[in-house]
Design an enzyme around this catalytic site. Structure first.
Site, PDB file in Angstrom:
ATOM      1  N   HIS A 181      -0.133 -29.310 -26.669  1.00  0.00           N
ATOM      2  CA  HIS A 181      -1.305 -29.808 -25.945  1.00  0.00           C
ATOM      3  C   HIS A 181      -1.811 -28.797 -24.915  1.00  0.00           C
ATOM      4  O   HIS A 181      -1.032 -28.090 -24.262  1.00  0.00           O
ATOM      5  CB  HIS A 181      -0.964 -31.105 -25.205  1.00  0.00           C
ATOM      6  CG  HIS A 181      -0.950 -32.318 -26.076  1.00  0.00           C
ATOM      7  ND1 HIS A 181      -2.039 -32.723 -26.812  1.00  0.00           N
ATOM      8  CD2 HIS A 181       0.036 -33.233 -26.323  1.00  0.00           C
ATOM      9  CE1 HIS A 181      -1.741 -33.836 -27.471  1.00  0.00           C
ATOM     10  NE2 HIS A 181      -0.485 -34.156 -27.199  1.00  0.00           N
ATOM     11  N   CYS A 213      -5.674 -27.426 -27.204  1.00  0.00           N
ATOM     12  CA  CYS A 213      -7.042 -27.792 -26.833  1.00  0.00           C
ATOM     13  C   CYS A 213      -7.510 -27.008 -25.608  1.00  0.00           C
ATOM     14  O   CYS A 213      -6.720 -26.679 -24.717  1.00  0.00           O
ATOM     15  CB  CYS A 213      -7.118 -29.286 -26.529  1.00  0.00           C
ATOM     16  SG  CYS A 213      -6.989 -30.335 -27.987  1.00  0.00           S
TER      17      CYS A 213
END
Length: 304
Positions: free
Chosen positions: A84, A133
């Site tokens: 992430h 991301c």
């Protein structure tokens, strides 16, 4: 020397990913078989239950610092992170900040990566491949070589590696009991000295400047306003879209030394070929390193 990290965040509601361990294992294999890395110098860290070392924020930074401490002129250093990422914006942080999220939810910021890159010896290279991301610009102050793309996005056809910032903040608010919206306050309270340099009142923060010539190279899975996909369908094994695209680029070009620019542009074409219009890999580095061979020794090392 390389550090390869995969965070699937098993058992953490709202965070679980599926392809990051596979990304890390595939990258370790290609580093050894294609690029000639000694297996003893490729550290693999994944958050698989029972792993002897977990990819916490402290452990990741400790391993990166150890690698840089050992580096000498001519060495090739590599960090691959699959997991992430997130973009934090004011007033939640002092400035807009790209971060990666470790297995313990500690965050490593672009300020931390800037400081690491500044410590790389002259004539060595430090390449970061971030499949997370909002990872564009993850090395603070690094020059953008391949940046934003204006292709329309299709947000309904994604399984992004995305953590909403508000849920992230709420989690730490529940831990600290502090109602501040400044995420740094919570990170320092929970992680102490292991929190990002960005959140400490340290003179080093105000003196972070790129060294010239700069040896930091970032290949990011997407630009800072995009999300990297976690592929679970129509693939042999779950994987990150960008990590998988890089693996495909290397397989389609056996024995050929590809530049950092070529790796990113070819990965973009593969994602487009797969009808992935949601993310556009980017490249951040000096002009010289843009055309340097990916994971290659500099042809003209700078003078000390």
């Amino acid at each position: 020397m390389a550090l390869v990290v995969g965070c699937n965040y098993p058992g953490v509601p709202g965070y679980v990913l599926h392809g990051c361990h596979n990304d890390a294992l595939a990258m370790r294999e290609v580093l050894i078989t294609r690029f000639g890395f000694d297996s003893k110098h490729v550290e693999l860290v994944i958050d698989k239950p029972g792993s002897p070392i977990m990819p916490t924020g402290a452990n990741i930074k400790r391993a990166l610092n150890k690698m840089i401490d050992r580096a000498e002129q001519g060495d090739v250093l590599f960090f691959h992170f699959s997991g992430h990422g997130m973009l934090i914006q004011p007033p939640y942080a002092p400035k807009e900040e790209e971060v990666i999220i470790a297995s313990d939810k500690n965050i490593i910021t672009s300020v931390d990566f800037r400081q690491l890159v500044n410590r790389v010896p002259k004539g060595a290279t430090f390449t970061i491949l971030a499949d997370s991301c909002q990872s564009g610009g993850l090395i603070d102050k690094e020059k953008e070589q391949i940046g934003p793309d204006t292709t329309p996005r299709n947000p309904n056809n994604t399984k992004p590696r995305m953590i909403p910032f508000q849920s992230f903040l709420q989690y730490f608010t529940s831990l600290t009991g502090n109602t501040s919206t400044d995420i740094g306050t919570h990170m320092v309270q929970v992680f102490g000295d292991d929190a990002s340099l960005m959140f400490h009142d340290d003179p080093i923060k105000t003196s972070l400047r790129p060294l010239k010539p700069d040896e930091g190279i970032l290949l990011s899975g997407c630009q800072k306003d995009e999300y990297s996909d976690d592929l679970t369908e129509n693939v042999v094994k779950p994987c990150g879209a960008f990590s998988n695209a890089v693996q495909m680029v290397l397989k389609e070009n056996p024995g050929r030394g590809l530049s950092n620019r070529e790796i990113v542009m070819m990965a973009r074409k593969i994602l487009k070929r797969q009808e992935n219009e949601d993310q556009h890999p980017c490249l951040y580095c000096s002009d010289r390193n843009a055309n340097a061979v990916f994971l290659g020794i500099p042809t003209n090392p700078p003078h000390a």
